[in-house]
Design an enzyme around this catalytic site. Structure first.
Site, PDB file in Angstrom:
ATOM      1  CE1 TYR A 145      -3.566   2.479   0.534  1.00 53.24           C
ATOM      2  CE2 TYR A 145      -2.312   3.303   2.671  1.00 53.24           C
ATOM      3  CZ  TYR A 145      -3.322   3.539   1.755  1.00 53.24           C
ATOM      4  OH  TYR A 145      -4.021   4.626   1.899  1.00 53.24           O
ATOM      5  CG  ASP A 240       5.922   3.569   0.864  1.00 56.34           C
ATOM      6  OD1 ASP A 240       6.107   4.134   1.813  1.00 56.34           O
ATOM      7  OD2 ASP A 240       4.582   3.470   0.469  1.00 56.34           O
ATOM      8  CE  LYS A 268       1.190   4.986   8.170  1.00 55.22           C
ATOM      9  NZ  LYS A 268       1.043   4.169   7.092  1.00 55.22           N
TER      10      LYS A 268
HETATM   11  C1  LIG Z   1       0.640   4.848   5.753  1.00 54.22           C
HETATM   12  C2  LIG Z   1       1.463   4.438   4.478  1.00 54.22           C
HETATM   13  C3  LIG Z   1       1.016   5.368   3.509  1.00 54.22           C
HETATM   14  C4  LIG Z   1       0.134   6.363   3.326  1.00 54.22           C
HETATM   15  O1  LIG Z   1       0.453   7.469   4.607  1.00 54.22           O
HETATM   16  P1  LIG Z   1      -0.733   8.403   4.990  1.00 54.22           P
HETATM   17  O2  LIG Z   1      -0.119   9.402   5.746  1.00 54.22           O
HETATM   18  O3  LIG Z   1      -1.524   7.643   5.461  1.00 54.22           O
HETATM   19  O4  LIG Z   1      -1.262   9.249   3.613  1.00 54.22           O
HETATM   20  C5  LIG Z   1       1.952   5.189   2.212  1.00 54.22           C
HETATM   21  N1  LIG Z   1       2.810   3.963   2.436  1.00 54.22           N
HETATM   22  C6  LIG Z   1       2.911   3.143   3.309  1.00 54.22           C
HETATM   23  C7  LIG Z   1       3.801   2.139   3.217  1.00 54.22           C
HETATM   24  C8  LIG Z   1       2.284   3.311   4.491  1.00 54.22           C
HETATM   25  O5  LIG Z   1       2.183   2.446   5.378  1.00 54.22           O
END
Ligand SMILES: *Cc1c(COP(=O)(O)O)cnc(C)c1O
Length: 438
Positions: A145, A240, A268
């Protein structure tokens, strides 16, 4: 009065006003057959809900709260910053300080641009990779994701997995026509895609440790193979690290696995609980970003002093020697507790864990990709979640998410969690006995 009367009443009101009563889908607890509780306050690893129940928290706001809630140094930094003005839209010192800190911690980053969420970070990194290479295609992995921007909403994990949505209405086919998704850990599949389309591939984007189909670790050859293929075909490798950044090591998964991406997305933890994302990497690529280059990306609240202060304070505390070793120990203790409890109760689970993140999948098979994760018994997980919650332990309300241990969890918390897990596995065994293949 019912035990959850206040949360239930708030949920009623919320549902009339906010779709599903929540501002992000998985929070609704739908997939685990429960209603959400409403949080009143949080400190350390504890949450207190509106009805006065207290929980040991393993969600940690889905990753950011690695120091626990309301860490005194972070609170003080935010409190002071607020007295100096909440946002300027003009450069400020804290932006430089956080950028320096991030670049010093993450091995592959020469430059960084702050944004306001992980979604913005990945969306911007994709645009940059396309602008830099002049190519259209992106390769991603099933069950990873990368936020909710259109071109990445293909075979996604997190809420899409939880709710069983393969893509999303509202995303026109032509927008995802350039997105190719292949199984995680499948080097041959990526090789085949690159062989066929490599010259058109702008970027390969990957969670270097997947956290959004539950925790799934990369096989030893997986990340090096992605590096090699991107070098061969001139594609941009994007890690990511929105979850893994500052979680698995000061320099994230790329430090831990020794593989350098071209671009890194952060989120995060970098905001310490405030909305921050960032993308950065090689200088020659980052200098394509406006106003130096012509790839446009902007943000009204980007780099605002409150968020920068929270992030900076968090990263400073995370630079304390020994902190990652201690997180590793706590993660290992939780894993051992879960394994032991499942063994005693006779409920087979596969626990995937690295450092302070992990997932207990209700399956006895290895989980190395999304297809394997989807074999897990979600009804059993739902039962487990509900009983754990009634024992005062809050896990992610979905089988396809990760648990997060913070520096605030003590051995006593972990022991209590293991006890609750034993009781909960026993309930699962009893209630799901007929359906389970045991
Ligand atoms: C949470 C998450 C996102 C999206 O971040 P948001 O701050 O919720 O938009 C993108 N990539 C990964 C791996 C994530 O865990």
């Amino acid at each position: 009065m019912a035990q959850d009367a206040i949360s239930e009443a708030l949920y009623e009101r919320a549902q009339a006003l906010i779709p599903g009563g929540v501002n992000s889908p998985v929070r609704s607890c739908r997939s685990v057959g429960a209603s959400p509780f409403f949080v009143k306050r949080a400190a350390g690893c504890r949450l207190e809900d509106e009805d006065g129940h207290i929980y040991i928290d393993y969600v940690g706001s889905w990753g950011p709260m690695i120091l626990g809630h309301a860490h005194p140094e972070v609170v003080e930094a935010v409190r002071f910053a607020a007295t100096q003005g909440m946002s300027y839209g003009i450069p400020c010192r804290l932006e430089v300080a956080l950028a320096e800190k991030v670049v010093s911690m993450v091995p592959s980053m020469d430059m960084v641009r702050m944004v306001n969420s992980g979604t913005e970070a990945t969306m911007s990194a994709i645009r940059l990779a396309r602008g830099y290479t002049g190519r259209p295609k992106i390769v991603k992995f099933d069950g990873c994701y990368h936020g909710h921007s259109d071109c990445l909403l293909v075979k996604g994990g997190s809420g899409l997995a939880t709710l069983g949505i393969p893509g999303s209405p509202g995303v026109p086919p032509e927008v995802v026509a350039h997105t190719v998704s292949v199984p995680y850990n499948d080097v041959e599949a990526v090789e085949a895609v690159m062989k066929a389309h490599g010259d058109a591939v702008a970027a390969v984007i990957v969670e270097p440790v997947a956290g959004n189909m539950g925790t799934v670790l990369p096989k030893p050859d997986f990340l090096p193979a992605l590096r090699r293929l991107c070098d061969t075909y001139g594609s941009v490798l994007i890690f990511d690290e929105v979850i893994t950044g500052f979680r698995l090591a000061p320099g994230g998964a790329q430090e831990r696995f020794g593989v350098r991406p071209d671009l890194t997305c952060l989120g995060k933890i970098i905001g310490g609980g405030l909305p921050v994302g960032a993308y950065g990497g090689r200088r020659d690529i980052m200098e394509k970003v406006a106003p130096v280059g012509d790839v446009y990306q902007a943000g009204t609240l980007s780099g605002n002093p409150l968020a920068m202060a929270a992030g900076l304070a968090t990263l400073k505390v995370l630079s304390t020697p020994g902190i990652y070793a201690s997180l590793e120990e706590k993660g290992a203790a939780l894993e051992a507790g879960l394994r032991e409890a499942s063994r005693i109760a006779g409920v087979p689970v596969t626990v995937n864990r690295i450092g302070s993140m992990g997932t207990a999948f209700f399956t006895d098979s290895e989980v190395k990709d999304f297809a394997a994760a989807l074999q897990a018994d979600t009804a059993a997980y739902a039962q487990f979640f509900r009983h754990m919650r009634s024992c005062g332990v809050y896990l992610a309300p979905s089988q396809f998410e990760s648990f997060f241990v913070s520096t605030a969890h003590t051995q006593e918390d972990l022991d209590r969690t293991a006890e609750a897990a034993l009781e909960s596995f026993r309930v699962v065994k009893e209630k799901c006995a007929k359906k389970m293949k045991v």
